[in-house]
Design a protein around this motif. Structure first.
Motif, PDB file in Angstrom:
ATOM      1  N   LEU A 100       0.792  -1.080   0.034  1.00 13.34           N
ATOM      2  CA  LEU A 100      -0.210   0.137  -0.030  1.00 13.34           C
ATOM      3  C   LEU A 100       0.929   1.052  -0.120  1.00 13.34           C
ATOM      4  O   LEU A 100       1.651   1.438   1.055  1.00 13.34           O
ATOM      5  N   ALA A 101       0.902   2.102  -1.025  1.00 14.10           N
ATOM      6  CA  ALA A 101       1.526   3.116  -1.217  1.00 14.10           C
ATOM      7  C   ALA A 101       0.861   4.307  -1.084  1.00 14.10           C
ATOM      8  O   ALA A 101      -0.095   4.574  -2.071  1.00 14.10           O
ATOM      9  N   SER A 102       1.282   5.420  -0.234  1.00 15.61           N
ATOM     10  CA  SER A 102       0.433   6.544  -0.018  1.00 15.61           C
ATOM     11  C   SER A 102       1.327   7.756   0.139  1.00 15.61           C
ATOM     12  O   SER A 102       2.333   7.473   1.038  1.00 15.61           O
ATOM     13  N   PRO A 105      -0.552   9.895   6.064  1.00 21.01           N
ATOM     14  CA  PRO A 105       0.538   9.673   6.906  1.00 21.01           C
ATOM     15  C   PRO A 105       0.468   8.126   7.527  1.00 21.01           C
ATOM     16  O   PRO A 105      -0.329   7.467   7.335  1.00 21.01           O
ATOM     17  N   SER A 106       1.620   7.653   7.960  1.00 25.98           N
ATOM     18  CA  SER A 106       2.028   6.286   7.969  1.00 25.98           C
ATOM     19  C   SER A 106       1.290   5.866   9.290  1.00 25.98           C
ATOM     20  O   SER A 106       1.067   4.731   9.688  1.00 25.98           O
ATOM     21  N   ASP A 107       0.738   6.853  10.143  1.00 24.91           N
ATOM     22  CA  ASP A 107      -0.206   6.632  11.324  1.00 24.91           C
ATOM     23  C   ASP A 107      -1.359   5.936  11.055  1.00 24.91           C
ATOM     24  O   ASP A 107      -1.472   4.899  12.020  1.00 24.91           O
ATOM     25  N   GLU A 119       2.121  -4.949   2.901  1.00 28.95           N
ATOM     26  CA  GLU A 119       3.141  -3.722   3.513  1.00 28.95           C
ATOM     27  C   GLU A 119       3.072  -2.617   2.897  1.00 28.95           C
ATOM     28  O   GLU A 119       1.814  -2.285   2.377  1.00 28.95           O
ATOM     29  N   SER A 120       3.645  -1.519   3.556  1.00 28.35           N
ATOM     30  CA  SER A 120       3.261   0.024   3.142  1.00 28.35           C
ATOM     31  C   SER A 120       4.689   0.807   2.996  1.00 28.35           C
ATOM     32  O   SER A 120       5.631   0.470   3.791  1.00 28.35           O
ATOM     33  N   ILE A 121       4.261   1.707   2.103  1.00 23.95           N
ATOM     34  CA  ILE A 121       5.238   2.806   2.224  1.00 23.95           C
ATOM     35  C   ILE A 121       4.395   4.269   2.212  1.00 23.95           C
ATOM     36  O   ILE A 121       3.383   4.128   1.361  1.00 23.95           O
ATOM     37  N   SER A 122       4.747   4.816   3.254  1.00 22.39           N
ATOM     38  CA  SER A 122       4.107   6.272   3.221  1.00 22.39           C
ATOM     39  C   SER A 122       4.633   7.525   4.011  1.00 22.39           C
ATOM     40  O   SER A 122       5.734   7.223   4.095  1.00 22.39           O
ATOM     41  N   THR A 123       3.973   8.605   4.172  1.00 19.26           N
ATOM     42  CA  THR A 123       4.797   9.524   4.603  1.00 19.26           C
ATOM     43  C   THR A 123       4.961   9.508   6.094  1.00 19.26           C
ATOM     44  O   THR A 123       3.964   9.048   6.849  1.00 19.26           O
ATOM     45  N   ASN A 141      11.664   5.981  -2.577  1.00 19.10           N
ATOM     46  CA  ASN A 141      11.352   5.106  -1.646  1.00 19.10           C
ATOM     47  C   ASN A 141      11.056   3.779  -1.851  1.00 19.10           C
ATOM     48  O   ASN A 141      11.473   2.807  -1.032  1.00 19.10           O
ATOM     49  N   LEU A 142      10.374   3.514  -2.913  1.00 18.18           N
ATOM     50  CA  LEU A 142      10.095   2.108  -3.358  1.00 18.18           C
ATOM     51  C   LEU A 142      11.431   1.164  -3.790  1.00 18.18           C
ATOM     52  O   LEU A 142      11.596   0.296  -3.343  1.00 18.18           O
TER      53      LEU A 142
END
Length: 177
Positions: A100-102, A105-107, A119-123, A141-142
Motif C-alpha cells: 500500500l503506497a500513499s 501519513p503512516s499513522d 506492507e506499506s510505504i507512506s509519509t 522510497n520504493l
C-alpha cells in the motif's frame, strides 16, 4: 524472486482523499487551529508538506489519538473499493508482496496495510523531520525498500499522474480515474 504489486490508497483503493477526511474529522472535534491551518493552506501560505506535518503533529497531541487512528483505519477498511481489491487478490499469490503506497501519513496507512496483510510505504512525520511519500520521493522510497535486483515489479495501480514514473517501473500498470 518475489513479485510486488503497488496499490495507491487515496482515490484508488478507496474512493476519497483519506487525509482530507482525517483532517475534517479532527476539525469537527472542535480543533479550530486546524481550520486556521486549512485557511493558510488554501491561500498557499503553507505548502502541502508543511500543512500535513503541522496537522499530524497537532493531532498526535490530542487525547485518545491512538484510538482515533484505529477507528479511522477501520473506517478506511469499510470503504475499500471492492473491484480494485478483488483485482489485486486475483493477481496475487504466495510469492506476491502487496504494498500500500500513499502520500498519506503512516499513522493510519500502516494500520490499514496491516489489516490487509500487506506492507506499506507512506509519509513519515516526526518532530525533527518530514518525509513526504509523493511523486519522485515515492519512487525513490520504493526502489530503496524493494530493490529491482531482489523483486519483480509486477503490477501497480494509481489515480494520480504524479505516480506515472512509479507506474512505469512495473511490468503492468493502470492509471485509473
Amino acid at each position: 524472486m518475489k513479485k510486488i504489486n503497488v496499490i495507491d490508497l487515496d482515490n484508488t483503493l478507496i474512493k476519497f482523499d483519506s487525509f482530507k477526511i482525517f483532517t475534517i474529522k479532527f476539525l469537527k472535534k472542535g480543533d479550530f487551529l486546524l481550520g486556521f491551518l486549512i485557511l493558510l493552506r488554501k491561500i498557499r501560505i503553507l505548502t502541502l508538506e508543511e500543512f500535513k506535518r503541522k496537522v499530524i503533529l497537532r493531532c498526535r497531541k490530542k487525547r485518545n489519538y491512538n484510538k482515533f487512528i484505529r477507528e479511522f483505519a477501520d473506517y478506511i477498511m469499510e470503504n475499500i473499493n471492492q473491484e480494485i481489491f478483488l483485482k489485486i487478490n486475483l493477481i496475487s499469490d504466495e510469492n506476491t508482496i502487496n504494498i500500500l503506497a500513499s502520500a498519506s501519513p503512516s499513522d493510519y496507512v500502516n494500520l490499514v496495510a496491516e489489516k490487509l496483510g500487506w506492507e506499506s510505504i507512506s509519509t513519515l512525520v516526526t518532530v525533527e523531520k518530514f518525509f513526504h511519500n509523493y511523486g519522485e520521493k515515492k519512487v525513490l522510497n520504493l526502489l530503496r525498500e524493494y530493490p529491482r535486483e531482489k523483486f519483480f515489479y509486477n503490477y501497480a495501480i494509481s489515480d494520480s499522474i504524479s505516480d506515472l514514473e512509479l507506474l512505469k517501473l512495473f511490468n503492468n500498470y493502470e492509471l485509473v480515474s
